[in-house]
Write an enzyme that holds these catalytic residues in place. Structure first.
Site, PDB file in Angstrom:
ATOM      1  N   CYS A 112       0.815  -1.224   0.000  1.00 37.21           N
ATOM      2  CA  CYS A 112       0.000   0.000   0.000  1.00 37.21           C
ATOM      3  C   CYS A 112       0.850   1.276   0.000  1.00 37.21           C
ATOM      4  O   CYS A 112       0.506   2.254  -0.659  1.00 37.21           O
ATOM      5  CB  CYS A 112      -0.999   0.007   1.153  1.00 37.21           C
ATOM      6  SG  CYS A 112      -0.305  -0.298   2.781  1.00 37.21           S
ATOM      7  N   ASP A 154      -7.565   5.643  -1.066  1.00 36.46           N
ATOM      8  CA  ASP A 154      -7.244   4.397  -0.381  1.00 36.46           C
ATOM      9  C   ASP A 154      -6.765   3.344  -1.378  1.00 36.46           C
ATOM     10  O   ASP A 154      -7.494   2.988  -2.310  1.00 36.46           O
ATOM     11  CB  ASP A 154      -8.501   3.895   0.344  1.00 36.46           C
ATOM     12  CG  ASP A 154      -8.227   2.722   1.262  1.00 36.46           C
ATOM     13  OD1 ASP A 154      -7.094   2.209   1.258  1.00 36.46           O
ATOM     14  OD2 ASP A 154      -9.156   2.313   1.988  1.00 36.46           O
ATOM     15  N   HIS A 176      -6.263   0.204  -0.691  1.00 36.22           N
ATOM     16  CA  HIS A 176      -6.581  -1.137  -0.203  1.00 36.22           C
ATOM     17  C   HIS A 176      -7.785  -1.755  -0.917  1.00 36.22           C
ATOM     18  O   HIS A 176      -8.750  -2.204  -0.291  1.00 36.22           O
ATOM     19  CB  HIS A 176      -6.823  -1.105   1.308  1.00 36.22           C
ATOM     20  CG  HIS A 176      -5.642  -0.628   2.087  1.00 36.22           C
ATOM     21  ND1 HIS A 176      -5.437   0.711   2.391  1.00 36.22           N
ATOM     22  CD2 HIS A 176      -4.585  -1.295   2.603  1.00 36.22           C
ATOM     23  CE1 HIS A 176      -4.303   0.832   3.068  1.00 36.22           C
ATOM     24  NE2 HIS A 176      -3.766  -0.365   3.211  1.00 36.22           N
TER      25      HIS A 176
END
Length: 420
Positions: free
Chosen positions: A124, A300, A302
């Site tokens: 990430c 994000d 993820h």
């Protein structure tokens, strides 16, 4: 004569000891009946399949995340621009969707010398530095348009060339494969977490091989910035100032972000030269692009998506829909990990001078000053030198005898989490 393992035997084991323990038991039983070489190959293939297909429906830790909704009637600051959803919702969405969004991918070409064909669970921060750096390049190449550039306008164009360099392809200079390998120079094995500083250093290394790009990447170390030294590095010929990406890694507390810094940290996103920040919370990295009240706005990474096959891609027709999103989230500042790196892009020396003046007027004031800055190099400091990085050969491929995921520490403050 060897006994055969029947389906009834498997079922009995599962019901008796549970799935996790049964897996171990069955491996032990299999050692008696199966060629171990074939078994190891099968288990490796199974492990890759699990890592590449596991769903991201739930957070990595299996917990329900707290949702922080954006208030429609309060201002949102995004890299020097202000939006209010009740008045600017469509423009706000267009702005967010114009960032290149890099998230976890699966089924890409294995990172040299390893079996990693997905970065889920560990990549990430690498995706976050891709987002910050790609936005810098968009700002750089579309300088005349300024921050008004919006996706999908001007496609095809330089945009496609930028995106191509970030695809999950070992030949892409800023691909996940190249960033992961560049991190090895900082002692980070493929498959381990990067902190903000390591991610920034990896991009700085890769920039050295991008000969077509007129850009200086400078990383401020030890919370001390010397303007004279930065100008030295930005003027490679001694006279002409190259466009500059300035990255400032910060440590805003020991185990949590000290609230004394929060006001000045938010000011970073007010500055027109800002290109965002990379950081997050323990176990999760985000690309921060702004704030509302005392919450940081972020993209994000993820979300696991299928990798876009880089082979035989027509540069003018890159399928880029999965590289943009209008979905953004908020992170309360009290949840922020104290390790974060803020980035700024300066197109000219005058632009850099304005940035330094802005620093003095905002983020370097008061007890929450984010770092120290001086115009001239102190006498005790050695003068800077342009010692070239150890260049990687054109056919550079990292080789690893073993990928070590047992060392869970990271000097940048992030921790390793298990893929299991």
């Amino acid at each position: 004569m060897q006994e055969e393992l029947s389906a009834t035997s498997y079922k009995s084991v599962l019901l008796t000891v549970g799935v996790a323990t049964a897996a171990t038991v069955l491996v032990l039983l299999a050692r008696k009946y199966v060629n171990m070489g074939e078994l190891d190959a099968t288990l490796t293939q199974l492990n890759n399949t699990i890592n590449n297909t596991i769903s991201d429906t739930l957070p990595v830790l299996g917990l329900q995340e707290e949702k922080n909704l954006i208030c429609r009637d309060k201002p949102i600051l995004i890299l020097g621009e202000t939006y209010v959803l009740s008045e600017d919702e469509e423009e706000f969405k267009a702005k967010c969707k114009s960032f290149l969004w890099f998230s976890y991918r699966r089924n890409f070409r294995a990172i040299g010398g390893t079996t990693f064909t997905s970065d889920r669970g560990w990549g990430c921060m690498l995706r976050c530095i891709q987002m910050l750096y790609s936005h810098t390049l968009l700002r750089h190449y579309y300088w005349d348009t300024g921050r008004a550039w919006r996706w999908p306008r001007d496609i095809p164009g330089m945009y496609n060339t930028i995106l191509r360099d970030f695809l999950d392809d070992p030949n892409g200079i800023y691909s996940i494969q190249q960033i992961a390998k560049a991190g090895c120079s900082a002692g980070k094995d493929v498959g381990t977490w990067f902190g903000p500083n390591t991610a920034a250093q990896s991009i700085k290394i890769l920039k050295e091989f991008d000969k077509k790009l007129n850009l200086c990447v400078n990383i401020v170390m030890d919370n001390f910035m010397c303007i004279e030294d930065i100008k030295f590095y930005a003027k490679e010929d001694g006279e002409t100032f190259s466009p500059l990406l300035l990255i400032v890694p910060l440590r805003l507390g020991l185990n949590e972000c000290n609230e004394v810094y929060t006001s000045n940290l938010k000011h970073c996103f007010d500055i027109p030269q800002s290109v965002g920040a990379i950081g997050g919370r323990p176990n999760s990295a985000f690309y921060f692009i702004g704030y509302q009240d005392d919450k940081l706005l972020y993209l994000d990474p993820h979300v696991t998506q299928e990798s876009v096959p880089p082979d035989d891609i027509d540069l003018s027709q890159i399928p880029d829909e999965t590289y943009h999103t209008e979905k953004v989230d908020l992170l309360p500042l009290y949840n922020l990990d104290p390790s974060i790196a803020v980035g700024f892009y300066c197109h000219s020396e005058d632009d850099f001078d304005r940035l330094c003046n802005e620093f003095e007027e905002t983020i370097l004031k008061g007890p929450g000053a984010l770092f120290e800055m001086t115009h001239k190099r102190p006498a005790y400091m050695s003068p800077p030198s342009r010692t070239p990085l150890d260049k990687l050969p054109d056919n550079y491929t990292a080789e690893y005898d073993e990928v070590n995921t047992e060392d869970c520490s990271d000097s940048d403050g992030f921790e390793i989490i298990s893929n299991s």
